[in-house]
Design an enzyme around this catalytic site. Structure first.
Site: not given
Length: 639
Positions: A318, A371
């Protein structure tokens, strides 16, 4: 719990000097085996060895239900100058709750959850729980054996992103357990034709509405849905059904809750000492100190932990951009350039290289997905070529361009044609995943269906076209739950999905469409075999902005697998449309998002189409077909 003996009668804790050395060098790949709470036997006595890292502490004790939370009974011993504390305590069993009681150099006292705990109390309680991870009997040997030979770049990857707490709930709004999800979610994913489940973060976190992105327990699977063995059962069930599991992982920052990592021993430890560097103001969190060796061991070991102990197939990292750049989320004057005068966080870059090198050394076919919303170069290049070493990166540019384009009234799309063709110019610079994730259906952005222009019918036609274009575009795929049946509302994280919509025709037809599209993807190598090879894609007509039509081929290794794809991004309908084709022979329509079974208008190319030997669209042959409105059509040569 039985009463324990005096700590003076307890065997001395055993900690390997070599492991200590590696831990303090940032190289201990299995730090969770040394630190934390482990049921073990020493000198014929069964108990728990507790160990933690707290270099600035004056004293450390372990307190819990086994000693009535009395700080005097079980002090830990400082076993090296670098601040590791440990003690073996007899007669403690699985299920015991505990925390570390830390006395700081200035006399303050702190109660901290164990950073390496494998389990924790269910929120709002915050104690760690002794839990062995060696008692579950796995049944996924066949999956692991097949996984060894996987060639991830040349295989289909179609990911269903799930928030476990809101996929489905009981009628009283209580949460499904891991084992209940194993019974229902896995069968659903198989039926729908996905290859992987990606769970939003399942490490322990105090606040439901952080969705797991603000953690306190990096090694503890959240107790909201059951025990560590229950979560293993869910993964085991996935593997037995042929479904891979990807975990959303949050290495960039952690929450500030008192029982968590913040100032663990009374001073900055896991976080940067410089508050400007540590503070993530937009999120109310703290950044890890990526340059600190013991933090490196903590994070590297955490990835290995999930792969080793839980058999997960991959990690989606993330907010990678928040780690790579010192000025992320900061205003001028709030950050300090690196030693080279730049904005890159050199410590984080080095750490990512080390993480990925370690993972692929131990798990060569793992999925490591970034990401990353930035333009940082070579994210998916090997580290020996100065890359970060991931094997996949989310294509945020494609996602943003497509959602902006599809929200435009089709009448005006011809002036924005470059938004749907630009991605091909860079699609082979990285190994991309095309994501429509949870981030795109929250915070007022509306659902995917809600973003589509037009009336009820046109919204569904546009969504079918959008999802179809994603499936035929180079790159692996990801869709957040609810998108597959046209969830009208934004994602509501405290409620389950609006499954009742499947009572309505267009939602039910959308559901059938996604299922058929997914299975067609799996069955056709041209849609994934050369995803990362320019030979896997050929334009036939990229420049028809007036009609907002794209035509191209997706190619496999064998020419016989070639598919010809037409996307019509307006409601106009053509009955005798001429397109170029690369080879002579007979063609027929094999897939069409406008078929009646999908809620379309039923416009289709019926029968066979014989190619004529007249050049068109820079191809040596052409055929004539029916082009339905707001639709994707797939044609294939009959052999």
């Amino acid at each position: 719990m039985s009463m324990i003996s005096s700590p003076l009668q307890s065997p001395d804790p055993y900690v390997s000097e070599y492991d200590l050395y590696l831990f303090h060098q940032g190289k201990l790949q299995h730090a969770y085996r040394m630190l934390g709470a482990h049921i073990t036997e020493q000198k014929g006595v069964i108990g728990v060895q507790f160990a933690t890292w707290a270099p600035h502490a004056h004293e450390v004790s372990v307190v819990g239900d086994f000693n009535e939370w009395d700080v005097r009974q079980h002090p830990l011993k400082r076993i090296n100058e670098a601040g590791v504390w440990a003690s073996f305590i007899p007669n403690i069993e699985k299920g015991a709750t505990y925390k570390f009681h830390i006395t700081t150099q200035d006399g303050r006292t702190l109660l901290k959850a164990d950073p390496y705990a494998f389990f924790a109390e269910r929120r709002p309680l915050t104690a760690s729980i002794v839990y062995p991870l060696d008692q579950y009997e796995w049944q996924d040997e066949a999956w692991l054996e097949v996984r060894k030979d996987r060639q991830v770049y040349q295989e289909p990857i179609n990911i269903y992103e799930v928030h476990l707490g809101s996929w489905k709930q009981h009628l009283d709004q209580s949460l499904y357990t891991y084992r209940e999800l194993a019974d229902q979610l896995v069968d659903y994913v198989v039926q729908m034709g996905y290859t992987h489940i990606e769970t939003m973060p399942i490490s322990e976190h105090p606040y439901d509405r952080s969705w797991g992105y603000q953690l306190t327990g990096y090694y503890a699977v959240t107790s909201r849905y059951g025990t560590p063995d229950d979560f293993k059962f869910l993964i085991d069930r996935c593997h037995q059904a042929g479904i891979g599991v990807i975990l959303d992982w949050v290495p960039g920052h952690f929450c500030k809750d008192d029982h968590g990592l913040r100032q663990f021993d009374g001073s900055p430890l896991y976080e940067y000492a410089d508050p400007c560097k540590a503070d993530k103001q937009d999120w109310g969190t703290l950044s890890f100190d990526f340059g600190r060796s013991e933090v490196q061991s903590f994070l590297i070991s955490n990835v290995i932990f999930w792969m080793e102990q839980y058999h997960v197939d991959g990690i989606r990292a993330d907010a990678v951009a928040s780690m790579l750049y010192l000025d992320f989320g900061k205003k001028p004057g709030e950050w300090t350039p690196n030693s080279d005068g730049g904005r890159e966080n050199l410590e984080a870059i080095s750490l990512w290289k080390q993480i990925n090198e370690t993972v692929f050394q131990l798990y060569p076919n793992a999925l490591m997905m970034a990401e990353d919303s930035s333009e940082f170069p070579h994210v998916t290049a090997p580290t020996n070529l100065n890359g970060l070493g991931f094997n996949y990166k989310w294509n945020m540019g494609w996602m943003n361009d497509m959602l902006r384009y599809m929200s435009i009234d089709p009448l005006y799309r011809k002036w924005h044609h470059n938004q749907i063709t630009f991605s091909i110019l860079y699609t082979y610079t990285e190994n991309f995943v095309l994501p429509f994730s949870h981030d795109e259906v929250v915070h007022g952005k509306r659902s995917l269906l809600g973003r589509m222009p037009g009336d009820y019918w046109h919204k569904f036609a546009n969504l079918r076209l959008l999802l179809g274009y994603m499936m035929v575009h180079p790159g692996k795929k990801l869709l957040f739950m609810g998108g597959e049946f046209g969830q009208f509302d934004e994602w509501k994280d405290l409620e389950d999905l609006d499954w009742e919509l499947l009572r309505y025709d267009l939602h039910r037809s959308m559901h059938q469409y996604v299922q058929d599209l997914n299975h067609y993807y799996l069955q056709n190598k041209a849609m994934w075999e050369l995803d990362h090879d320019p030979n896997g894609f050929t334009w036939i007509d990229a420049d028809n902005n007036e009609q907002s039509i794209l035509i191209f081929t997706r190619n496999g290794v064998r020419s016989s697998d070639r598919l010809i794809i037409l996307c019509n991004f307006t409601p106009a309908y053509y009955t005798d449309y001429k397109i170029g084709v690369p080879t002579k022979g007979t063609y027929h329509e094999v897939f069409n998002s406008d078929w009646l079974r999908y809620g379309g208008s039923g416009k289709r190319t019926r029968g066979k189409r014989q190619a004529r030997a007249i050049p068109y669209h820079n191809q040596p042959y052409y055929i004539r077909i029916t082009v339905p409105p707001l639709a994707i059509v797939i044609l294939k040569q009959i052999l």
